[in-house]
Motif scaffolding. Sequence first.
Motif, PDB file in Angstrom:
ATOM      1  N   LEU A 107     -21.742  19.615 -16.100  1.00 12.48           N
ATOM      2  CA  LEU A 107     -23.068  19.892 -15.820  1.00 12.48           C
ATOM      3  C   LEU A 107     -23.159  21.258 -15.015  1.00 12.48           C
ATOM      4  N   ALA A 108     -22.153  21.873 -14.631  1.00  5.39           N
ATOM      5  CA  ALA A 108     -22.078  22.867 -13.809  1.00  5.39           C
ATOM      6  C   ALA A 108     -20.915  23.536 -13.754  1.00  5.39           C
ATOM      7  N   SER A 109     -20.830  25.056 -13.382  1.00  3.32           N
ATOM      8  CA  SER A 109     -19.556  25.770 -13.605  1.00  3.32           C
ATOM      9  C   SER A 109     -18.479  25.234 -12.530  1.00  3.32           C
ATOM     10  N   ASP A 110     -19.164  24.911 -11.351  1.00  2.00           N
ATOM     11  CA  ASP A 110     -18.527  24.427 -10.298  1.00  2.00           C
ATOM     12  C   ASP A 110     -18.560  22.879 -10.309  1.00  2.00           C
ATOM     13  N   VAL A 111     -17.619  22.130 -10.704  1.00  2.00           N
ATOM     14  CA  VAL A 111     -17.561  20.611 -10.771  1.00  2.00           C
ATOM     15  C   VAL A 111     -16.741  20.014  -9.476  1.00  2.00           C
ATOM     16  N   GLY A 112     -16.169  20.931  -8.559  1.00  2.00           N
ATOM     17  CA  GLY A 112     -15.167  20.723  -7.653  1.00  2.00           C
ATOM     18  C   GLY A 112     -13.857  20.656  -8.155  1.00  2.00           C
ATOM     19  N   GLN A 113     -13.689  21.583  -9.215  1.00  2.00           N
ATOM     20  CA  GLN A 113     -12.225  21.775  -9.698  1.00  2.00           C
ATOM     21  C   GLN A 113     -11.407  22.344  -8.645  1.00  2.00           C
ATOM     22  N   TRP A 114      -9.979  22.182  -8.716  1.00  2.00           N
ATOM     23  CA  TRP A 114      -9.136  22.601  -7.725  1.00  2.00           C
ATOM     24  C   TRP A 114      -9.204  23.987  -7.495  1.00  2.00           C
ATOM     25  N   ASN A 115      -9.168  24.856  -8.819  1.00  2.00           N
ATOM     26  CA  ASN A 115      -8.775  26.294  -8.845  1.00  2.00           C
ATOM     27  C   ASN A 115      -9.845  26.967  -8.389  1.00  2.00           C
ATOM     28  N   LEU A 116     -10.996  26.382  -8.234  1.00  2.00           N
ATOM     29  CA  LEU A 116     -12.311  27.233  -7.587  1.00  2.00           C
ATOM     30  C   LEU A 116     -12.371  26.785  -5.958  1.00  2.00           C
ATOM     31  N   HIS A 117     -11.315  25.912  -5.412  1.00  2.00           N
ATOM     32  CA  HIS A 117     -11.467  25.770  -3.994  1.00  2.00           C
ATOM     33  C   HIS A 117     -10.302  25.716  -3.270  1.00  2.00           C
ATOM     34  N   ARG A 118      -9.494  26.667  -3.326  1.00  2.00           N
ATOM     35  CA  ARG A 118      -8.340  26.987  -2.552  1.00  2.00           C
ATOM     36  C   ARG A 118      -8.477  27.071  -1.369  1.00  2.00           C
TER      37      ARG A 118
END
Length: 257
Positions: free
Chosen positions: A246-257
């Motif tokens: 429901l969002a572009s940032d769902v907590g995925q690893w590649n966005l949170h290095r």
Amino acid sequence: MPDSTRVTRRDALRYAGALAGLGAAALGLGTPTAAAAAPTLIDFAAKQIPAEHIRAAGHAGVVNYVSTSRPGSSFGAKPITLPYAQSLTAAGLAIVSNYQYGKPGGTAPSDFLRGYAGGIADARTAWQLHTAAGGGQSAPVFFTIDEDIDRDTWNRVALQWFRGINSVLGVQRTGVYGGIDVCQWALADGVIGRSSTPGRAWAWQTKAWSGNRVHPAAVLYQRIVSTASNPGPLVGGLEVDVNDALASDVGQWNLHR
């Protein structure tokens, strides 16, 4: 902010435009109507589903466990391993971390019953397994409440568990999985972090115990819950749960290095 809302077709089209945040895996893999739906992540425990099967089914990624199997069980996908995570990443699939060890009626009781000290221990285990598999340093871990609890149980027991988790990970790296009320209480009590997508928080909501309502701050919605009486779709020969992003940032690893 209203307590709940429904996901409209217009919302789904907007979410589909956020695929870049979830990696390119889902692009061009679905049917001609795929653009009208939210990107989807699957969750599963029994075994590691090969990345190519997940891609072929048109999913954008996985929610995978950073917890071990309960006594007497042996789940092949618990915990996520570094080689498996690398195979998913190489295929362009997103990875989100989830912690669940105990379960109602299982060989270990529900994790939240362990209170503040249990939250500390569970957070330490989750983070060790998350980082060992290559998880992002600022990525959240979603901690599970896999049953329908009331507000009193939340206030007396579950909230204390989350306070313990917060003491180790901080609020910003803490997420929750549960029904709509649990998501609302966690958000109101300030024990879960915020997505970089405006208005969204680390709430992974299941359709169970939610009365067909979706919390407006949720980043993931578990739309299909596989059960013996209502099995989920097969991916790589395994019945899976399906979650709408429901969002572009769902907590995925590649966005949170």
